[in-house]
Motif scaffolding. Structure first.
Motif, PDB file in Angstrom:
ATOM      1  N   ILE A 143       0.847  -1.184   0.000  1.00  0.00           N
ATOM      2  CA  ILE A 143       0.000   0.000   0.000  1.00  0.00           C
ATOM      3  C   ILE A 143       0.884   1.237   0.000  1.00  0.00           C
ATOM      4  O   ILE A 143       1.900   1.296   0.695  1.00  0.00           O
ATOM      5  CB  ILE A 143      -0.953  -0.020   1.219  1.00  0.00           C
ATOM      6  CG1 ILE A 143      -1.935   1.145   1.174  1.00  0.00           C
ATOM      7  CG2 ILE A 143      -0.174  -0.040   2.539  1.00  0.00           C
ATOM      8  CD1 ILE A 143      -3.073   1.012   2.188  1.00  0.00           C
ATOM      9  N   THR A 144       0.498   2.236  -0.790  1.00  0.00           N
ATOM     10  CA  THR A 144       1.236   3.483  -0.820  1.00  0.00           C
ATOM     11  C   THR A 144       0.898   4.334   0.404  1.00  0.00           C
ATOM     12  O   THR A 144      -0.041   4.022   1.151  1.00  0.00           O
ATOM     13  CB  THR A 144       0.919   4.270  -2.105  1.00  0.00           C
ATOM     14  OG1 THR A 144      -0.493   4.523  -2.142  1.00  0.00           O
ATOM     15  CG2 THR A 144       1.329   3.479  -3.334  1.00  0.00           C
ATOM     16  N   TYR A 145       1.631   5.424   0.596  1.00  0.00           N
ATOM     17  CA  TYR A 145       1.438   6.240   1.800  1.00  0.00           C
ATOM     18  C   TYR A 145       0.008   6.780   1.876  1.00  0.00           C
ATOM     19  O   TYR A 145      -0.621   6.768   2.931  1.00  0.00           O
ATOM     20  CB  TYR A 145       2.427   7.399   1.811  1.00  0.00           C
ATOM     21  CG  TYR A 145       2.320   8.252   3.051  1.00  0.00           C
ATOM     22  CD1 TYR A 145       1.561   9.429   3.051  1.00  0.00           C
ATOM     23  CD2 TYR A 145       2.959   7.871   4.224  1.00  0.00           C
ATOM     24  CE1 TYR A 145       1.456  10.191   4.197  1.00  0.00           C
ATOM     25  CE2 TYR A 145       2.855   8.632   5.373  1.00  0.00           C
ATOM     26  CZ  TYR A 145       2.102   9.792   5.358  1.00  0.00           C
ATOM     27  OH  TYR A 145       1.983  10.548   6.503  1.00  0.00           O
ATOM     28  N   SER A 146      -0.516   7.248   0.738  1.00  0.00           N
ATOM     29  CA  SER A 146      -1.864   7.822   0.724  1.00  0.00           C
ATOM     30  C   SER A 146      -2.951   6.760   0.765  1.00  0.00           C
ATOM     31  O   SER A 146      -4.114   7.054   1.036  1.00  0.00           O
ATOM     32  CB  SER A 146      -2.063   8.678  -0.525  1.00  0.00           C
ATOM     33  OG  SER A 146      -2.051   7.850  -1.680  1.00  0.00           O
ATOM     34  N   GLY A 147      -2.566   5.526   0.443  1.00  0.00           N
ATOM     35  CA  GLY A 147      -3.564   4.459   0.356  1.00  0.00           C
ATOM     36  C   GLY A 147      -4.213   4.370  -1.012  1.00  0.00           C
ATOM     37  O   GLY A 147      -5.039   3.491  -1.257  1.00  0.00           O
TER      38      GLY A 147
END
Length: 128
Positions: A51-55
């Motif tokens: 998952i990326t930081y922002s989601g």
């Protein structure tokens, strides 16, 4: 330096559920992408979810799509892996990983090489 600590593993019957957590500490502001990998006895470590930081960016291995859900709470510096419909083939040590936002970007969040920090792992055992 970043330290990752996984929890939530255990023994569950086929079809059961577990929720893994991974808490980050240390230089957590340097973390962006986070992921889960697993390694079964005698097998190579394999990608599970990321998952990326922002989601906004979420990735799953085909083997877990529709059964596992990755999420994160940046305020708590924690990433989760909700595992439903567990199967005996899900038995493995599950590792949490984190990518440093200033780290290499030569691969992708589905590759183990992408990640700079790793937890010690938590055992998940699914009985048949």
């Amino acid at each position: 330096q970043v330290t990752l600590v996984e929890s939530g593993g255990g023994l569950v019957q086929t079809g059961g559920s577990l929720r893994l957590s991974c808490a980050a500490s240390g230089r957590t502001l340097s973390i962006d992408d986070m992921g889960w990998f697993r390694q079964a006895p005698g097998k190579a470590r394999e990608f599970v979810a990321a998952i990326t930081y922002s989601g906004a960016g979420i990735y799953y291995a085909d083997s877990v799509k529709g059964r596992f859900t990755i999420s994160r709470d940046n305020a708590k510096n924690t990433v989760y892996l909700q595992m439903n419909g567990l199967k005996p083939e899900d038995t493995a040590v599950y590792y949490c990983a984190a990518h440093d936002r200033f780290g290499s970007r030569r691969t992708s969040p589905t590759s183990a090489v992408w990640y700079d920090y790793w937890g010690q792992g938590t055992q998940v055992t699914v009985s048949s």
